[in-house]
Design a protein around this motif. Structure first.
Motif, PDB file in Angstrom:
ATOM      1  N   ALA A 143      -5.302  21.825  76.401  1.00  0.00           N
ATOM      2  CA  ALA A 143      -4.337  21.401  77.598  1.00  0.00           C
ATOM      3  C   ALA A 143      -3.611  22.689  77.937  1.00  0.00           C
ATOM      4  O   ALA A 143      -3.268  22.928  79.050  1.00  0.00           O
ATOM      5  CB  ALA A 143      -3.420  20.162  77.066  1.00  0.00           C
ATOM      6  N   HIS A 144      -3.069  23.432  77.086  1.00  0.00           N
ATOM      7  CA  HIS A 144      -2.459  24.598  77.615  1.00  0.00           C
ATOM      8  C   HIS A 144      -3.137  25.700  78.311  1.00  0.00           C
ATOM      9  O   HIS A 144      -2.811  26.274  79.211  1.00  0.00           O
ATOM     10  CB  HIS A 144      -1.816  25.410  76.359  1.00  0.00           C
ATOM     11  CG  HIS A 144      -0.677  24.923  75.677  1.00  0.00           C
ATOM     12  ND1 HIS A 144       0.388  24.409  76.374  1.00  0.00           N
ATOM     13  CD2 HIS A 144      -0.443  24.477  74.387  1.00  0.00           C
ATOM     14  CE1 HIS A 144       1.180  23.986  75.424  1.00  0.00           C
ATOM     15  NE2 HIS A 144       0.660  23.695  74.105  1.00  0.00           N
ATOM     16  N   GLY A 145      -4.563  25.763  77.957  1.00  0.00           N
ATOM     17  CA  GLY A 145      -5.586  26.434  78.694  1.00  0.00           C
ATOM     18  C   GLY A 145      -5.671  25.960  80.054  1.00  0.00           C
ATOM     19  O   GLY A 145      -5.676  26.895  81.076  1.00  0.00           O
ATOM     20  N   ILE A 146      -5.944  24.733  80.181  1.00  0.00           N
ATOM     21  CA  ILE A 146      -5.954  23.777  81.653  1.00  0.00           C
ATOM     22  C   ILE A 146      -4.682  24.504  82.333  1.00  0.00           C
ATOM     23  O   ILE A 146      -4.865  24.717  83.815  1.00  0.00           O
ATOM     24  CB  ILE A 146      -6.257  22.767  81.289  1.00  0.00           C
ATOM     25  CG1 ILE A 146      -7.805  22.338  80.877  1.00  0.00           C
ATOM     26  CG2 ILE A 146      -6.208  21.735  82.731  1.00  0.00           C
ATOM     27  CD1 ILE A 146      -8.103  21.002  80.483  1.00  0.00           C
ATOM     28  N   ALA A 147      -3.693  23.947  81.877  1.00  0.00           N
ATOM     29  CA  ALA A 147      -2.303  24.184  82.564  1.00  0.00           C
ATOM     30  C   ALA A 147      -2.271  25.765  82.922  1.00  0.00           C
ATOM     31  O   ALA A 147      -1.824  26.200  84.200  1.00  0.00           O
ATOM     32  CB  ALA A 147      -1.103  23.876  81.601  1.00  0.00           C
ATOM     33  N   TYR A 160      -8.096  14.923  62.325  1.00  0.00           N
ATOM     34  CA  TYR A 160      -7.331  14.726  63.218  1.00  0.00           C
ATOM     35  C   TYR A 160      -6.083  15.722  63.713  1.00  0.00           C
ATOM     36  O   TYR A 160      -6.073  16.047  65.057  1.00  0.00           O
ATOM     37  CB  TYR A 160      -6.496  13.312  62.791  1.00  0.00           C
ATOM     38  CG  TYR A 160      -5.348  13.043  63.759  1.00  0.00           C
ATOM     39  CD1 TYR A 160      -5.553  12.270  65.190  1.00  0.00           C
ATOM     40  CD2 TYR A 160      -3.959  13.403  63.559  1.00  0.00           C
ATOM     41  CE1 TYR A 160      -4.595  12.201  65.926  1.00  0.00           C
ATOM     42  CE2 TYR A 160      -2.998  12.784  64.623  1.00  0.00           C
ATOM     43  CZ  TYR A 160      -3.173  12.351  65.569  1.00  0.00           C
ATOM     44  OH  TYR A 160      -2.253  11.838  66.201  1.00  0.00           O
ATOM     45  N   GLU A 161      -5.716  16.334  62.727  1.00  0.00           N
ATOM     46  CA  GLU A 161      -4.617  17.461  63.110  1.00  0.00           C
ATOM     47  C   GLU A 161      -5.458  18.487  63.850  1.00  0.00           C
ATOM     48  O   GLU A 161      -4.882  19.282  64.949  1.00  0.00           O
ATOM     49  CB  GLU A 161      -3.917  18.134  61.993  1.00  0.00           C
ATOM     50  CG  GLU A 161      -2.663  17.220  61.393  1.00  0.00           C
ATOM     51  CD  GLU A 161      -2.315  17.461  60.307  1.00  0.00           C
ATOM     52  OE1 GLU A 161      -2.505  18.496  59.701  1.00  0.00           O
ATOM     53  OE2 GLU A 161      -1.174  16.855  59.713  1.00  0.00           O
ATOM     54  N   GLN A 162      -6.727  19.028  63.205  1.00  0.00           N
ATOM     55  CA  GLN A 162      -7.293  20.083  64.105  1.00  0.00           C
ATOM     56  C   GLN A 162      -7.681  19.541  65.458  1.00  0.00           C
ATOM     57  O   GLN A 162      -7.793  20.559  66.416  1.00  0.00           O
ATOM     58  CB  GLN A 162      -8.828  20.494  63.261  1.00  0.00           C
ATOM     59  CG  GLN A 162      -9.566  21.430  63.849  1.00  0.00           C
ATOM     60  CD  GLN A 162     -10.684  21.724  63.180  1.00  0.00           C
ATOM     61  OE1 GLN A 162     -10.982  21.234  62.062  1.00  0.00           O
ATOM     62  NE2 GLN A 162     -11.483  22.759  63.334  1.00  0.00           N
ATOM     63  N   ALA A 163      -8.377  18.287  65.739  1.00  0.00           N
ATOM     64  CA  ALA A 163      -8.819  17.830  66.859  1.00  0.00           C
ATOM     65  C   ALA A 163      -7.440  17.906  67.877  1.00  0.00           C
ATOM     66  O   ALA A 163      -7.420  18.255  69.087  1.00  0.00           O
ATOM     67  CB  ALA A 163      -9.265  16.414  66.796  1.00  0.00           C
ATOM     68  N   LEU A 164      -6.115  17.634  67.275  1.00  0.00           N
ATOM     69  CA  LEU A 164      -4.811  17.620  67.984  1.00  0.00           C
ATOM     70  C   LEU A 164      -4.673  18.957  68.453  1.00  0.00           C
ATOM     71  O   LEU A 164      -4.261  19.129  69.642  1.00  0.00           O
ATOM     72  CB  LEU A 164      -3.891  16.865  67.204  1.00  0.00           C
ATOM     73  CG  LEU A 164      -2.703  16.576  68.072  1.00  0.00           C
ATOM     74  CD1 LEU A 164      -2.816  15.623  69.115  1.00  0.00           C
ATOM     75  CD2 LEU A 164      -1.575  16.122  67.122  1.00  0.00           C
ATOM     76  N   ALA A 165      -4.814  19.718  67.569  1.00  0.00           N
ATOM     77  CA  ALA A 165      -4.479  21.342  67.877  1.00  0.00           C
ATOM     78  C   ALA A 165      -5.470  21.573  69.005  1.00  0.00           C
ATOM     79  O   ALA A 165      -4.803  22.468  69.937  1.00  0.00           O
ATOM     80  CB  ALA A 165      -4.436  22.155  66.745  1.00  0.00           C
ATOM     81  N   GLU A 166      -6.641  21.483  68.778  1.00  0.00           N
ATOM     82  CA  GLU A 166      -7.475  21.937  69.912  1.00  0.00           C
ATOM     83  C   GLU A 166      -7.342  21.224  71.286  1.00  0.00           C
ATOM     84  O   GLU A 166      -7.463  21.784  72.191  1.00  0.00           O
ATOM     85  CB  GLU A 166      -9.341  21.668  69.474  1.00  0.00           C
ATOM     86  CG  GLU A 166      -9.766  22.253  68.372  1.00  0.00           C
ATOM     87  CD  GLU A 166     -10.896  21.884  67.820  1.00  0.00           C
ATOM     88  OE1 GLU A 166     -11.291  20.833  68.235  1.00  0.00           O
ATOM     89  OE2 GLU A 166     -11.170  22.158  66.554  1.00  0.00           O
ATOM     90  N   ALA A 167      -6.895  20.026  71.152  1.00  0.00           N
ATOM     91  CA  ALA A 167      -6.709  19.324  72.551  1.00  0.00           C
ATOM     92  C   ALA A 167      -5.253  19.982  73.103  1.00  0.00           C
ATOM     93  O   ALA A 167      -5.427  20.178  74.399  1.00  0.00           O
ATOM     94  CB  ALA A 167      -6.450  17.896  72.087  1.00  0.00           C
ATOM     95  N   ARG A 168      -4.527  20.370  72.250  1.00  0.00           N
ATOM     96  CA  ARG A 168      -3.226  20.930  72.633  1.00  0.00           C
ATOM     97  C   ARG A 168      -3.648  22.293  73.399  1.00  0.00           C
ATOM     98  O   ARG A 168      -2.957  22.899  74.536  1.00  0.00           O
ATOM     99  CB  ARG A 168      -2.097  21.167  71.641  1.00  0.00           C
ATOM    100  CG  ARG A 168      -1.344  20.068  71.243  1.00  0.00           C
ATOM    101  CD  ARG A 168      -0.320  20.296  70.337  1.00  0.00           C
ATOM    102  NE  ARG A 168       0.380  18.937  69.987  1.00  0.00           N
ATOM    103  CZ  ARG A 168       1.036  18.558  68.789  1.00  0.00           C
ATOM    104  NH1 ARG A 168       0.639  19.464  67.768  1.00  0.00           N
ATOM    105  NH2 ARG A 168       1.438  17.372  68.595  1.00  0.00           N
ATOM    106  N   ASN A 169      -4.438  22.977  72.661  1.00  0.00           N
ATOM    107  CA  ASN A 169      -4.702  24.501  73.125  1.00  0.00           C
ATOM    108  C   ASN A 169      -5.671  24.324  74.359  1.00  0.00           C
ATOM    109  O   ASN A 169      -5.462  25.134  75.156  1.00  0.00           O
ATOM    110  CB  ASN A 169      -5.738  24.947  72.215  1.00  0.00           C
ATOM    111  CG  ASN A 169      -4.685  25.592  71.004  1.00  0.00           C
ATOM    112  OD1 ASN A 169      -3.688  25.700  71.116  1.00  0.00           O
ATOM    113  ND2 ASN A 169      -5.431  25.864  69.471  1.00  0.00           N
TER     114      ASN A 169
END
Length: 186
Positions: A104-108, A93-102
């Motif tokens: 999202a940051h990449g998309i932003a 879960y934490e890895q998926a969350l970190a990937e999602a944050r990364n």
């Protein structure tokens, strides 16, 4: 007195007396004549109870304790397995969350870069258009200025001629007027 009957005023009661020779002088377990048989029965009873405890009760209790020990060990191993699964799920879960944050940051970042590029392109286009309009306006102003400057001599000549005529009563000659204007402009 053995076998006598007593009467009382309240009713008839029959009392039985036991001869002194039948009930002895001491308590039976403390009678020294019965010690041998008492010790024999004590040994037999102890042996039977020992055999029952050794062959029946203790194995059953040991079996129950072993079952409880096995059940507790099984429950602990199951708890450890579930804890490991939970830890793995939390890590995933934490890895998926970190990937999602990364992501999202990449998309932003990509969106910011795209918007900045679009804004820069529009700004450059607007600046280019403004530069072209400014050049056209400067050229128009230069044309008007040149035209005005070319006409200033004529206007100055006409104005000077009208002033001189008003002051002197007669208009100056064109050569005198041109000479005077040249001298004033230099």
């Amino acid at each position: 007195m053995a076998g006598q009957t007593h009467s009382t005023t309240e009713g008839t009661h029959e009392a039985i007396e036991v001869p002194a020779s039948e009930h002895g002088a001491s308590f039976p377990p403390f009678d020294s004549t019965t010690f041998a048989s008492q010790l024999l029965w004590l040994a037999i009873t102890f042996g039977v109870f020992y055999w029952i405890m050794k062959n029946v009760a203790v194995p059953r209790i040991a079996g129950i304790l072993e079952d409880r020990k096995d059940r507790i060990a099984g429950d602990l191993s199951e708890a450890n397995r579930l804890k490991d699964e939970t830890d793995a799920a939390i890590a995933a879960y934490e890895q998926a969350l970190a990937e999602a944050r990364n992501k999202a940051h990449g998309i932003a970042h990509d969106t910011r870069a795209k918007l900045k590029a679009e804004h820069e392109a529009r700004r450059e286009k607007a600046e280019k258009e403004l530069g072209e309009k400014l050049k056209a306006a400067e050229a128009q102003i230069a044309g008007i200025k040149t035209e005005a400057l070319s006409q200033i001599g004529d206007i100055a000549g006409e104005t000077t001629s009208a002033l001189v005529e008003q002051l002197m009563g007669k208009a100056p000659t064109k050569t005198d007027l041109t000479k005077a204007l040249k001298t004033a402009m230099d």
